[in-house]
Design a protein around this motif. Structure first.
Motif, PDB file in Angstrom:
ATOM      1  N   UNK A 109       0.848  -1.191   0.000  1.00 25.49           N
ATOM      2  CA  UNK A 109       0.000   0.000   0.000  1.00 25.49           C
ATOM      3  C   UNK A 109       0.885   1.242   0.000  1.00 25.49           C
ATOM      4  N   UNK A 110       0.471   2.267  -0.706  1.00 23.62           N
ATOM      5  CA  UNK A 110       1.226   3.516  -0.734  1.00 23.62           C
ATOM      6  C   UNK A 110       0.300   4.693  -0.447  1.00 23.62           C
ATOM      7  N   UNK A 111       0.856   5.699   0.193  1.00 23.88           N
ATOM      8  CA  UNK A 111       0.142   6.958   0.366  1.00 23.88           C
ATOM      9  C   UNK A 111       1.147   8.098   0.364  1.00 23.88           C
ATOM     10  N   UNK A 112       0.678   9.284   0.042  1.00 27.36           N
ATOM     11  CA  UNK A 112       1.554  10.452  -0.008  1.00 27.36           C
ATOM     12  C   UNK A 112       1.248  11.359   1.178  1.00 27.36           C
ATOM     13  N   UNK A 113       2.303  11.835   1.825  1.00 31.62           N
ATOM     14  CA  UNK A 113       2.176  12.656   3.029  1.00 31.62           C
ATOM     15  C   UNK A 113       2.629  14.084   2.725  1.00 31.62           C
ATOM     16  N   UNK A 114       1.761  15.046   3.022  1.00 28.46           N
ATOM     17  CA  UNK A 114       2.033  16.460   2.757  1.00 28.46           C
ATOM     18  C   UNK A 114       1.955  17.236   4.067  1.00 28.46           C
ATOM     19  N   UNK A 115       3.040  17.908   4.428  1.00 26.32           N
ATOM     20  CA  UNK A 115       3.082  18.672   5.670  1.00 26.32           C
ATOM     21  C   UNK A 115       2.421  20.044   5.466  1.00 26.32           C
ATOM     22  N   UNK A 116       1.846  20.629   6.529  1.00 20.15           N
ATOM     23  CA  UNK A 116       1.209  21.948   6.403  1.00 20.15           C
ATOM     24  C   UNK A 116       2.229  23.041   6.115  1.00 20.15           C
ATOM     25  N   UNK A 117       1.790  24.069   5.408  1.00 27.10           N
ATOM     26  CA  UNK A 117       2.681  25.177   5.064  1.00 27.10           C
ATOM     27  C   UNK A 117       2.419  26.411   5.921  1.00 27.10           C
ATOM     28  N   UNK A 118       1.506  26.303   6.865  1.00 24.93           N
ATOM     29  CA  UNK A 118       1.248  27.390   7.805  1.00 24.93           C
ATOM     30  C   UNK A 118       0.655  26.786   9.070  1.00 24.93           C
ATOM     31  N   UNK A 119       0.529  27.596  10.101  1.00 29.92           N
ATOM     32  CA  UNK A 119      -0.045  27.110  11.359  1.00 29.92           C
ATOM     33  C   UNK A 119      -1.562  27.071  11.252  1.00 29.92           C
ATOM     34  N   UNK A 134     -12.718   6.476  -7.437  1.00 33.01           N
ATOM     35  CA  UNK A 134     -12.400   5.204  -8.072  1.00 33.01           C
ATOM     36  C   UNK A 134     -11.203   5.331  -9.014  1.00 33.01           C
ATOM     37  N   UNK A 135     -10.250   4.443  -8.841  1.00 35.99           N
ATOM     38  CA  UNK A 135      -9.050   4.357  -9.682  1.00 35.99           C
ATOM     39  C   UNK A 135      -8.186   5.611  -9.603  1.00 35.99           C
ATOM     40  N   UNK A 136      -8.334   6.417  -8.554  1.00 42.27           N
ATOM     41  CA  UNK A 136      -7.603   7.672  -8.438  1.00 42.27           C
ATOM     42  C   UNK A 136      -6.490   7.574  -7.398  1.00 42.27           C
ATOM     43  N   UNK A 137      -5.682   8.630  -7.351  1.00 37.22           N
ATOM     44  CA  UNK A 137      -4.524   8.656  -6.461  1.00 37.22           C
ATOM     45  C   UNK A 137      -4.126  10.104  -6.212  1.00 37.22           C
ATOM     46  N   UNK A 138      -3.011  10.294  -5.512  1.00 36.76           N
ATOM     47  CA  UNK A 138      -2.601  11.632  -5.072  1.00 36.76           C
ATOM     48  C   UNK A 138      -2.160  12.525  -6.213  1.00 36.76           C
ATOM     49  N   UNK A 151      -3.112  22.497   2.799  1.00 39.45           N
ATOM     50  CA  UNK A 151      -1.782  22.834   3.326  1.00 39.45           C
ATOM     51  C   UNK A 151      -1.680  24.306   3.684  1.00 39.45           C
ATOM     52  N   UNK A 152      -2.198  25.158   2.807  1.00 38.86           N
ATOM     53  CA  UNK A 152      -2.125  26.593   3.051  1.00 38.86           C
ATOM     54  C   UNK A 152      -2.903  27.003   4.295  1.00 38.86           C
ATOM     55  N   UNK A 153      -3.876  26.187   4.685  1.00 46.64           N
ATOM     56  CA  UNK A 153      -4.685  26.503   5.862  1.00 46.64           C
ATOM     57  C   UNK A 153      -4.261  25.710   7.094  1.00 46.64           C
ATOM     58  N   UNK A 154      -3.064  25.135   7.050  1.00 44.73           N
ATOM     59  CA  UNK A 154      -2.497  24.543   8.253  1.00 44.73           C
ATOM     60  C   UNK A 154      -2.809  23.086   8.497  1.00 44.73           C
ATOM     61  N   UNK A 155      -3.258  22.355   7.467  1.00 42.07           N
ATOM     62  CA  UNK A 155      -3.572  20.943   7.636  1.00 42.07           C
ATOM     63  C   UNK A 155      -2.466  20.070   7.049  1.00 42.07           C
ATOM     64  N   UNK A 156      -2.101  19.028   7.774  1.00 42.44           N
ATOM     65  CA  UNK A 156      -1.290  17.958   7.200  1.00 42.44           C
ATOM     66  C   UNK A 156      -2.241  17.053   6.409  1.00 42.44           C
ATOM     67  N   UNK A 157      -1.787  16.527   5.284  1.00 49.59           N
ATOM     68  CA  UNK A 157      -2.644  15.687   4.446  1.00 49.59           C
ATOM     69  C   UNK A 157      -1.957  14.352   4.162  1.00 49.59           C
ATOM     70  N   UNK A 158      -2.704  13.282   4.320  1.00 49.33           N
ATOM     71  CA  UNK A 158      -2.258  11.946   3.925  1.00 49.33           C
ATOM     72  C   UNK A 158      -3.244  11.425   2.897  1.00 49.33           C
ATOM     73  N   UNK A 159      -2.758  11.148   1.685  1.00 48.10           N
ATOM     74  CA  UNK A 159      -3.632  10.759   0.570  1.00 48.10           C
ATOM     75  C   UNK A 159      -3.331   9.322   0.170  1.00 48.10           C
ATOM     76  N   UNK A 160      -4.335   8.470   0.256  1.00 45.68           N
ATOM     77  CA  UNK A 160      -4.174   7.080  -0.140  1.00 45.68           C
ATOM     78  C   UNK A 160      -4.102   6.963  -1.656  1.00 45.68           C
ATOM     79  N   UNK A 161      -3.180   6.146  -2.133  1.00 45.75           N
ATOM     80  CA  UNK A 161      -3.133   5.778  -3.549  1.00 45.75           C
ATOM     81  C   UNK A 161      -3.784   4.401  -3.683  1.00 45.75           C
ATOM     82  N   UNK A 162      -4.927   4.363  -4.373  1.00 42.42           N
ATOM     83  CA  UNK A 162      -5.632   3.084  -4.466  1.00 42.42           C
ATOM     84  C   UNK A 162      -4.726   2.003  -5.059  1.00 42.42           C
TER      85      UNK A 162
END
Length: 272
Positions: A109-119, A134-138, A151-162
């Motif tokens: 399984x793979x996912x992409x991790x994006x750190x926030x760019x602001x608080x 369906x059939x989508x990814x990061x 990210x611009x609003x201070x959220x970390x994001x983890x996106x699953x790659x199906x």
């Protein structure tokens, strides 16, 4: 004399044919673009509660009349084609790290991790765990746009790659993603919880991803720990009912069914 009469009547006949053709083309354009459909605020169905009242107060857009872009904005087909294939004029490219998780059956399984760019506005650590459609990814444009805004609003994001959706990631087990399998999403969420023990979670699912995240939260009450809320976007509620609907020609539904089936065939054959 008769020849003169015939020649004088012919231009009038041709003008009438041209006028009828123009009228027919305009009628088709008006019908296809839904130009006559009225605009209205969205229909809200909710239970009167403190949370619902807070959301309505915080998001006035929910009760405002939706006014789409001129000419093409009322046609769902054109919106789908433009955004699905072209995306935004300048689609963002957020930078993230790809994580690999080995599943019990040998799948990777793979996912992409994006750190926030602001608080974050609350000062807290908040992570969005996102399951695409369906059939989508990061790397899809709508996911990149959503992640960039988060990210611009201070959220970390983890996106699953199906599983099987990324063209450059080979399958390491004889299976790919399915409509109701929550294993990969659960593995991603567990990784986030262990790696960031202080973070709170916002669960987000698009389309098929909405089914997966809702199923995941309902499978075990422990899956709801540290989850602030779940947002399901464009979720289909019944796969069997949806299958019947997609076999209809009304509103070109069967054409979309063909496109989705063809995309799934390409993914399966790429791993043959």
């Amino acid at each position: 004399m008769s020849a003169i009469l015939e020649s004088s009547e012919l231009p009038a006949v041709f003008d009438g044919v041209k006028l009828a053709a123009v009228a027919a083309v305009l009628y088709v354009i008006v019908r296809c673009l839904n130009l006559k459909s009225p605009t209205a605020p969205p229909e809200l169905i909710y239970q009167d509660s403190a949370l619902a009242r807070f959301l309505l107060k915080s998001c006035p857009l929910l009760t405002k009349e939706y006014i789409p872009p001129l000419i093409w904005g009322k046609s769902g087909h054109i919106q789908t084609a433009l955004y699905g294939k072209m995306g935004r004029v300048r689609s963002p490219h957020p930078n993230g790290l790809r994580k690999y998780l080995t599943m019990p059956d040998g799948a990777t399984a793979t996912f992409d991790l994006f750190e926030p760019r602001s608080e974050h506005c609350t000062g807290e650590d908040v992570t969005m765990v996102i399951c695409p459609g369906i059939a989508n990814h990061s790397e899809k444009q709508y996911i990149r746009t959503f992640v960039d805004y988060a990210q611009k609003n201070g959220y970390r994001c983890a996106v699953l790659n199906h599983l099987g959706a990324l063209p450059n990631i080979e399958l390491t087990s004889p299976r790919m993603f399915t409509y109701g399998c929550t294993w990969e999403f659960g593995a991603m969420v567990n990784y986030i919880k262990k790696t960031y023990p202080q973070t709170q979670l916002i669960v987000v699912g698009f389309s098929l991803g909405g089914n997966i995240v809702c199923k995941y939260l309902g499978e075990n009450q422990a899956n709801q720990e540290r989850v602030l809320c779940c947002v399901s976007l464009c979720q289909g509620y019944s796969a069997l009912r949806a299958q019947e609907t997609f076999m209809q020609w009304d509103h070109c539904r069967r054409f979309y069914n063909f496109l989705m089936a063809d995309n799934m065939k390409k993914i399966i054959l790429s791993h043959r």
